[in-house]
Enzyme design. Structure first.
Site, PDB file in Angstrom:
ATOM      1  N   LYS A 230       0.811  -1.222   0.000  1.00  0.00           N
ATOM      2  CA  LYS A 230       0.000   0.000   0.000  1.00  0.00           C
ATOM      3  C   LYS A 230       0.840   1.266   0.000  1.00  0.00           C
ATOM      4  O   LYS A 230       2.017   1.258   0.364  1.00  0.00           O
ATOM      5  CB  LYS A 230      -0.975  -0.025   1.174  1.00  0.00           C
ATOM      6  CG  LYS A 230      -2.113  -0.999   0.869  1.00  0.00           C
ATOM      7  CD  LYS A 230      -3.292  -0.869   1.754  1.00  0.00           C
ATOM      8  CE  LYS A 230      -4.398  -1.774   1.197  1.00  0.00           C
ATOM      9  NZ  LYS A 230      -5.361  -2.149   2.230  1.00  0.00           N
ATOM     10  N   ARG A 264      -3.713 -10.332   4.838  1.00  0.00           N
ATOM     11  CA  ARG A 264      -4.169 -10.382   3.449  1.00  0.00           C
ATOM     12  C   ARG A 264      -3.033  -9.829   2.596  1.00  0.00           C
ATOM     13  O   ARG A 264      -2.700  -8.653   2.717  1.00  0.00           O
ATOM     14  CB  ARG A 264      -5.422  -9.511   3.379  1.00  0.00           C
ATOM     15  CG  ARG A 264      -6.088  -9.391   2.060  1.00  0.00           C
ATOM     16  CD  ARG A 264      -7.206  -8.369   2.132  1.00  0.00           C
ATOM     17  NE  ARG A 264      -7.826  -8.225   0.850  1.00  0.00           N
ATOM     18  CZ  ARG A 264      -7.338  -7.483  -0.129  1.00  0.00           C
ATOM     19  NH1 ARG A 264      -6.219  -6.810   0.028  1.00  0.00           N
ATOM     20  NH2 ARG A 264      -7.979  -7.405  -1.283  1.00  0.00           N
TER      21      ARG A 264
HETATM   22  N1  HH2 Z   1      -7.412  -3.703   0.822  1.00  0.00           N
HETATM   23  C1  HH2 Z   1      -7.772  -3.687  -0.488  1.00  0.00           C
HETATM   24  C2  HH2 Z   1      -8.936  -4.342  -0.915  1.00  0.00           C
HETATM   25  N2  HH2 Z   1      -9.696  -5.043  -0.046  1.00  0.00           N
HETATM   26  N3  HH2 Z   1     -10.108  -5.810   2.151  1.00  0.00           N
HETATM   27  C3  HH2 Z   1      -9.770  -5.868   3.448  1.00  0.00           C
HETATM   28  N4  HH2 Z   1     -10.510  -6.579   4.314  1.00  0.00           N
HETATM   29  N5  HH2 Z   1      -8.655  -5.225   3.932  1.00  0.00           N
HETATM   30  C4  HH2 Z   1      -7.849  -4.479   3.123  1.00  0.00           C
HETATM   31  O1  HH2 Z   1      -6.865  -3.882   3.610  1.00  0.00           O
HETATM   32  C5  HH2 Z   1      -8.183  -4.402   1.723  1.00  0.00           C
HETATM   33  C6  HH2 Z   1      -9.355  -5.089   1.266  1.00  0.00           C
HETATM   34  C7  HH2 Z   1      -6.928  -2.971  -1.476  1.00  0.00           C
HETATM   35  O2  HH2 Z   1      -5.908  -3.801  -1.983  1.00  0.00           O
HETATM   36  P1  HH2 Z   1      -5.956  -4.642  -3.341  1.00  0.00           P
HETATM   37  O3  HH2 Z   1      -7.067  -5.637  -3.337  1.00  0.00           O
HETATM   38  O4  HH2 Z   1      -4.613  -5.198  -3.603  1.00  0.00           O
HETATM   39  O5  HH2 Z   1      -6.197  -3.524  -4.453  1.00  0.00           O
HETATM   40  P2  HH2 Z   1      -7.459  -3.081  -5.306  1.00  0.00           P
HETATM   41  O6  HH2 Z   1      -8.536  -2.639  -4.384  1.00  0.00           O
HETATM   42  O7  HH2 Z   1      -6.913  -1.952  -6.160  1.00  0.00           O
HETATM   43  O8  HH2 Z   1      -7.912  -4.265  -6.129  1.00  0.00           O
END
Ligand code: HH2
Length: 285
Positions: A230, A264
């Site tokens: 992040k 995660r």
């Molecule tokens: N972070 C993201 C998405 N979903 N869910 C939970 N529970 N906690 C988190 O910190 C979280 C989440 C963002 O990361 P990522 O899925 O890699 O990116 P994107 O939303 O751009 O697909």
């Protein structure tokens, strides 16, 4: 001195995860063209299934599929588009992998459809806000629910967020939404709480949360964090998204030693090894 710990188990759709054994790694599988760190890499279902197999071989305890990016500024997609991205991969993984499958969605109609396809956990970045239709779908299926805190929406969450006390505010939100979800029928042992690193938080808010994760045990639910790659990690290290593994690992280390049950991440293999060492330290205390 004993290290802090959370609840002993988590339940979803008849499965029981013993959280006293070890911490759990949730592998992220973004089926989106525009996710902030891996957008487009797994939009092809074949590439996604290969990546899922790889993450399970590396030791992922749960795989989480996402069909809509929630990065800052992201624009929402329709439920039909989200399902078009997620369902074919979910079906393939259901038939060949034994690990629980989670889906990252906040739309009740998407939750219902993926639960009908056998998803076991719904990860709601909006934290079961509003009238609770998503939580009702989760309750109906006896599934697990991740309730995450976000200030605002992905479109506006990073526009000048401010907290008097970020821990107090996030705790109050999660407590309220967990109680609400239980009232609509979600099993109290099927709820995971996530402070939502990077979701409507300044750099210092993320760092304060990471240092005070043990306070979240007060709510009696397992805790999850998602620091992977992040931008707050990038800000501390002054590094681009592809070079944030060590920064992510430092956050995971801080979290596991405070009793966080689920992390995660995108890089599963290195995180599994990291956690094995951290769990050994925890067990010694
Ligand atoms: N972070 C993201 C998405 N979903 N869910 C939970 N529970 N906690 C988190 O910190 C979280 C989440 C963002 O990361 P990522 O899925 O890699 O990116 P994107 O939303 O751009 O697909």
């Amino acid at each position: 001195m004993a290290l802090p710990t959370g609840p002993k188990r988590f339940r979803c759709r008849g499965r029981l995860l013993d959280l006293t054994e070890r911490s759990r790694v949730v592998g992220i599988l973004n089926l989106t063209p525009d996710s902030f760190s891996d957008g487009g890499r797994f939009s092809d279902p074949e590439a996604a299934v290969d990546q899922a197999r790889r993450m399970v071989e590396e030791g992922a305890d749960i795989l989480e599929l996402g069909g809509e990016s929630t990065r800052p500024g992201a624009v929402a997609v329709t439920a039909d588009e989200e399902l078009r991205r997620v369902v074919p991969v979910l079906r393939r993984l259901r038939s060949e992998l034994a690990v629980p499958l989670a889906v990252d969605t906040y739309k009740p109609e998407v939750a219902r459809a993926v639960l009908d396809e056998g998803a076991e956990i719904i990860n709601d970045v909006y934290g079961a806000r509003g009238e609770g239709h998503l939580a009702i779908e989760v309750a109906r299926a006896g599934a697990g629910l991740v309730i995450m805190h976000m200030k605002g929406t992905p479109r506006d969450m990073q526009v000048d967020p401010f907290y008097e006390d970020v821990v107090v505010e996030v705790l109050a939100f999660l407590q309220d939404r967990a109680a609400f979800s239980e009232r609509v029928g979600v099993d109290p042992e099927s709820i995971i709480l996530d402070p939502g690193l990077g979701f409507g938080k300044r750099l210092e808010d993320n760092l304060v949360l990471l240092g005070r994760l043990s306070e979240f045990h007060r709510l009696g639910k397992p805790v999850m964090i998602g620091p992977s790659r992040k931008s707050f990690v990038g800000k501390v290290l002054d590094l681009p998204v592809g070079e944030r593994w060590e920064g992510t690992a430092a956050c995971v280390g801080a979290a596991i030693l405070q009793g966080v049950a689920f992390v995660r991440v995108h890089e599963v293999g290195p995180t599994v090894r990291l956690n094995r060492m951290l769990d050994a330290i925890r067990k010694a205390h």
